[in-house]
Design an enzyme around this catalytic site. Sequence first.
Site, PDB file in Angstrom:
ATOM      1  N   MET B   1       0.846  -1.194   0.000  1.00 30.47           N
ATOM      2  CA  MET B   1       0.000   0.000   0.000  1.00 30.47           C
ATOM      3  C   MET B   1       0.886   1.250   0.000  1.00 30.47           C
ATOM      4  O   MET B   1       1.992   1.245   0.501  1.00 30.47           O
ATOM      5  CB  MET B   1      -0.895   0.014   1.240  1.00 30.47           C
ATOM      6  CG  MET B   1      -1.870  -1.131   1.276  1.00 30.47           C
ATOM      7  SD  MET B   1      -3.281  -0.826   0.238  1.00 30.47           S
ATOM      8  CE  MET B   1      -4.256   0.225   1.296  1.00 30.47           C
ATOM      9  N   CYS B   2       0.333   2.300  -0.519  1.00 26.70           N
ATOM     10  CA  CYS B   2       1.070   3.545  -0.664  1.00 26.70           C
ATOM     11  C   CYS B   2       0.547   4.546   0.350  1.00 26.70           C
ATOM     12  O   CYS B   2      -0.352   4.260   1.121  1.00 26.70           O
ATOM     13  CB  CYS B   2       0.881   4.085  -2.065  1.00 26.70           C
ATOM     14  SG  CYS B   2       1.033   2.806  -3.331  1.00 26.70           S
TER      15      CYS B   2
END
Lengths: 261, 261
Positions: B1-2
Amino acid sequence: MCQLLAMNCNVPTDIVFSFTGFALRGGQTDTHHDGWGIAFFEGAGVRHFVDHQAAIHSPIAELIKNYPIKSKNVIAHIRKATQGEVMLENCHPFVRELWGRYWVFAHNGDLKEFAPVLHGPFRPVGTTDSEQAFCLILQELSERFGDTCPPLPMLRAQVEKTVRNIAAHGTFNMMLSDGRAMFAHCSTHLHYIVRQHPFDKANLSDEDVSVDFSQVTTPNDRVAVIVTQPLTTNEQWTAFAPGEIKCFVDGLPQKRDFEQI
Amino acid sequence: MCQLLAMNCNVPTDIVFSFTGFALRGGQTDTHHDGWGIAFFEGAGVRHFVDHQAAIHSPIAELIKNYPIKSKNVIAHIRKATQGEVMLENCHPFVRELWGRYWVFAHNGDLKEFAPVLHGPFRPVGTTDSEQAFCLILQELSERFGDTCPPLPMLRAQVEKTVRNIAAHGTFNMMLSDGRAMFAHCSTHLHYIVRQHPFDKANLSDEDVSVDFSQVTTPNDRVAVIVTQPLTTNEQWTAFAPGEIKCFVDGLPQKRDFEQI
């Protein structure tokens, strides 16, 4: 009038040397101080830097001079405003996407009575004639070839057709790249050089800086540099003829009947 | 995830303080080291910086931390690759033009069985699900409204419709701006704060840095900051509910029935 600089290579190459001299024309050795910009292809991606400050005062230009971004296709521009205010959205180069690839464009000159009908998906964000010209080129490519990027000879023929029509409106020195080929059209001033083995030393005209390319290259490297006025004092630059369009691939100007790549 | 960061303000504001803490999550206080990017609207123009290096090692991130670019709409992203290789063309935010204005988009999450039919003029250059989602949003806006940007309530309704359809495919925390409004959708984690008069001091969670906003603002300034996880330790951040979409204009989240702007 503005100044243009482009590079087209067969291996990713940094443009620090050429940009160092070129950036000085943005307010120091010349009067092009209404913003500047540069775009580097890197793979299919683009790094795009624009600034409405003079290149010699810009912290972003300082970064570019010190950060060797390697690219096979680069277009840079220093602006002296003729049409369109000094605003970020009027700084070249401009970037758009067509056929799942980015296109980069910059223009030096001035177009008269140029009001193309832009009914396709490419519309100018700023107020320059240049961005209108770019949108028209992409619109005509898109209309001519539909959904798919054609082989380069067909692409080139269409680019040339639109560019000649635009150039009839005034001065249209321009550079256009899709990350594969570099198209350059000269109305007034444009020069190029192809650097390849055996590499030699080059001295910048705008600053007391030289580089010995033989120390930073391999024998297989080939780099074409295209610029408004020659950047070095001890190399042989070739002037474009007025009205001439060239297409560079892998550091070489292509013959008109070049093979499909 | 960013991780995502956005700012929406009523006057051009610099994002140096927030970006300083955020950039540390790109490889130091967190493991999001597969590139990063940031886009600033400035007038109608956009400054767009992307780098496939970790934000903490990037000379361009260093520049942003020290160069106060003032903007009313900013979107930043630090990437932890889930789909698509670590290449420049896969770095967020992405930029496209529609209706003569630039659109900027960034996404945090992962979409499953998401293969939209992109038959319009917006095609992905890279290989991320995110860029496909962005192209789909613009395609549906363009199909729905044709040649002209509609009033904001209609725009918002269409954005929401497409975003909800995309979010059904997985995790879709996203930020989208046309330089006027900032749309934010939360699938899992998103927080926001509105800073306005009386301004106070704020302490970053990721570094021992604080700023007294009362010293750098006027009483009329209003700034909304939207981020994956709160950036400061001594302010009250509001969490988005899962599935919530907000639209910020001039530093304020808008009610659903807000006036046309």
